[in-house]
Design an enzyme around this catalytic site. Structure first.
Site: not given
Ligand code: DQA
Length: 156
Positions: A94, A107, A81, A87, A118, A29, A109
């Site tokens: 909704d 996101h 985010n 997920h 993911r 991250y 990542s």
């Molecule tokens: C995330 C990716 C998600 O899979 C993960 O649970 C996160 C961070 C990202 O910003 O890359 O908490 O949203």
């Protein structure tokens, strides 16, 4: 009638565990803290003539309430985010479809290059679009995309 850029107000929502950015798995991250990411987004928004308010929550219901409030308060667009909840949360999806405020999902990542669980994003399909994999820049890219979308839509 086109909106003036300075009339655009954007809500930025950060989901669970993002308060730990900077310390949390920095190899995935990055080193930026959430405060630093918010500062980047605020600077980018100022450049684009928009105002930004940001909220982080580890609680699904609080994020849902914030989406409802965004609609009530006339926020023009939401950048979020939703982290792990992207997920899993049908309730957040909704809420996005319920409010008819354009949303962009980001996101940090590249979720599609990570574990299979993911790869499914329940919330992204309810958004205008999504950005994944550019580190902290995912937020500024997402903000640009959202503001571009709002301007184009309001110019039509
Ligand atoms: C995330 C990716 C998600 O899979 C993960 O649970 C996160 C961070 C990202 O910003 O890359 O908490 O949203």
């Amino acid at each position: 009638m086109a909106l003036r850029p300075d009339e655009l107000s954007v809500l930025v929502l950060h989901g669970p565990n993002l308060n730990l950015l900077g310390n949390r798995e920095p190899e995935i991250y990055g080193a930026e803290t959430l405060r630093e990411i918010d500062a980047l987004v605020i600077a980018e928004a100022a450049d684009l003539g928009a105002s930004v308010r940001s909220l982080q929550s580890n609680h699904e219901g609080e994020l849902i309430d914030a989406l409802h409030a965004a609609a009530d308060q006339g926020v023009h667009g939401v950048l979020f985010n939703l982290a792990g909840l992207s997920h899993t949360s049908i309730a957040l999806r909704d809420a996005i479809t319920a409010i008819s405020v354009p949303c962009v999902e980001v996101h940090i990542s590249n979720v599609f290059a990570r574990e299979p669980f993911r790869h499914r994003l329940l919330t992204a399909g309810a958004c205008v679009g999504s950005i994944s994999g550019f580190g902290a820049a995912s937020y500024t890219l997402g903000l640009r995309a959202l503001i571009g979308y709002l301007r184009t839509r309001n110019a039509e």
